[in-house]
Design a protein around this motif. Structure first.
Motif, PDB file in Angstrom:
ATOM      1  N   THR A  26      25.370  -1.688  19.512  1.00 25.70           N
ATOM      2  CA  THR A  26      24.898  -3.061  19.372  1.00 25.70           C
ATOM      3  C   THR A  26      23.600  -3.115  18.577  1.00 25.70           C
ATOM      4  O   THR A  26      23.422  -4.000  17.732  1.00 25.70           O
ATOM      5  CB  THR A  26      24.707  -3.712  20.753  1.00 25.70           C
ATOM      6  OG1 THR A  26      25.959  -3.727  21.435  1.00 25.70           O
ATOM      7  CG2 THR A  26      24.175  -5.125  20.652  1.00 25.70           C
ATOM      8  N   SER A  27      22.695  -2.161  18.808  1.00 26.93           N
ATOM      9  CA  SER A  27      21.433  -2.158  18.064  1.00 26.93           C
ATOM     10  C   SER A  27      21.662  -1.905  16.580  1.00 26.93           C
ATOM     11  O   SER A  27      20.971  -2.478  15.730  1.00 26.93           O
ATOM     12  CB  SER A  27      20.446  -1.148  18.651  1.00 26.93           C
ATOM     13  OG  SER A  27      20.881   0.168  18.433  1.00 26.93           O
ATOM     14  N   ALA A  29      24.476  -2.746  14.919  1.00 22.34           N
ATOM     15  CA  ALA A  29      25.085  -3.983  14.408  1.00 22.34           C
ATOM     16  C   ALA A  29      24.034  -5.084  14.258  1.00 22.34           C
ATOM     17  O   ALA A  29      24.046  -5.834  13.270  1.00 22.34           O
ATOM     18  CB  ALA A  29      26.210  -4.435  15.329  1.00 22.34           C
ATOM     19  N   ASP A  30      23.109  -5.187  15.208  1.00 27.19           N
ATOM     20  CA  ASP A  30      22.047  -6.191  15.120  1.00 27.19           C
ATOM     21  C   ASP A  30      21.152  -5.957  13.907  1.00 27.19           C
ATOM     22  O   ASP A  30      20.759  -6.904  13.229  1.00 27.19           O
ATOM     23  CB  ASP A  30      21.196  -6.191  16.390  1.00 27.19           C
ATOM     24  CG  ASP A  30      21.919  -6.751  17.596  1.00 27.19           C
ATOM     25  OD1 ASP A  30      22.976  -7.397  17.416  1.00 27.19           O
ATOM     26  OD2 ASP A  30      21.433  -6.522  18.724  1.00 27.19           O
ATOM     27  N   GLN A  33      22.989  -7.235  10.886  1.00 30.25           N
ATOM     28  CA  GLN A  33      23.047  -8.699  10.857  1.00 30.25           C
ATOM     29  C   GLN A  33      21.708  -9.330  10.507  1.00 30.25           C
ATOM     30  O   GLN A  33      21.662 -10.389   9.891  1.00 30.25           O
ATOM     31  CB  GLN A  33      23.544  -9.239  12.192  1.00 30.25           C
ATOM     32  CG  GLN A  33      25.004  -8.931  12.432  1.00 30.25           C
ATOM     33  CD  GLN A  33      25.468  -9.330  13.817  1.00 30.25           C
ATOM     34  OE1 GLN A  33      24.674  -9.719  14.664  1.00 30.25           O
ATOM     35  NE2 GLN A  33      26.768  -9.222  14.052  1.00 30.25           N
ATOM     36  N   ARG A  34      20.608  -8.680  10.884  1.00 31.67           N
ATOM     37  CA  ARG A  34      19.270  -9.197  10.567  1.00 31.67           C
ATOM     38  C   ARG A  34      18.884  -8.920   9.114  1.00 31.67           C
ATOM     39  O   ARG A  34      17.833  -9.345   8.660  1.00 31.67           O
ATOM     40  CB  ARG A  34      18.227  -8.567  11.485  1.00 31.67           C
ATOM     41  CG  ARG A  34      18.248  -9.055  12.904  1.00 31.67           C
ATOM     42  CD  ARG A  34      17.019  -8.584  13.678  1.00 31.67           C
ATOM     43  NE  ARG A  34      16.708  -7.166  13.484  1.00 31.67           N
ATOM     44  CZ  ARG A  34      17.141  -6.175  14.256  1.00 31.67           C
ATOM     45  NH1 ARG A  34      17.930  -6.431  15.267  1.00 31.67           N
ATOM     46  NH2 ARG A  34      16.794  -4.922  14.002  1.00 31.67           N
TER      47      ARG A  34
END
Length: 86
Positions: A26-27, A29-30, A33-34
């Motif tokens: 998740t980190s 992917a985040d 996305q950022r």
């Protein structure tokens, strides 16, 4: 302990982790996305490495060693075969 081969844009790292793998994914992917972000990994020698992940980064994670026994070692542990069987 699980061991993974992490490849980021062609650079390889061997990572030992008992952390929550879903949270780690998740980190990553985040960060994408950022538009970019840093992630920390602890390598098998115990060193902290900080990696910049961008939308152009190619990230792969391959499990290379796990806590599960190999099938043949499990058979040996269960003593599936004895000398008398032959």
């Amino acid at each position: 302990m699980n061991e993974y081969r992490l490849t980021v844009s062609g650079d390889r790292y061997v990572v030992d982790t008992d952390d929550d793998l879903a949270a780690w994914k998740t980190s990553v992917a985040d960060a994408v996305q950022r538009g970019g972000g840093f992630i920390n990994v602890i390598n098998s020698a115990g060193f902290l490495t900080t990696l910049l992940i961008t939308p152009n980064s190619t990230v792969t994670l391959q499990q290379v060693r796990s806590q599960r026994p190999e099938p043949w070692t499990q058979l040996l542990a269960e003593e599936a075969f004895t000398y008398e069987d032959f």
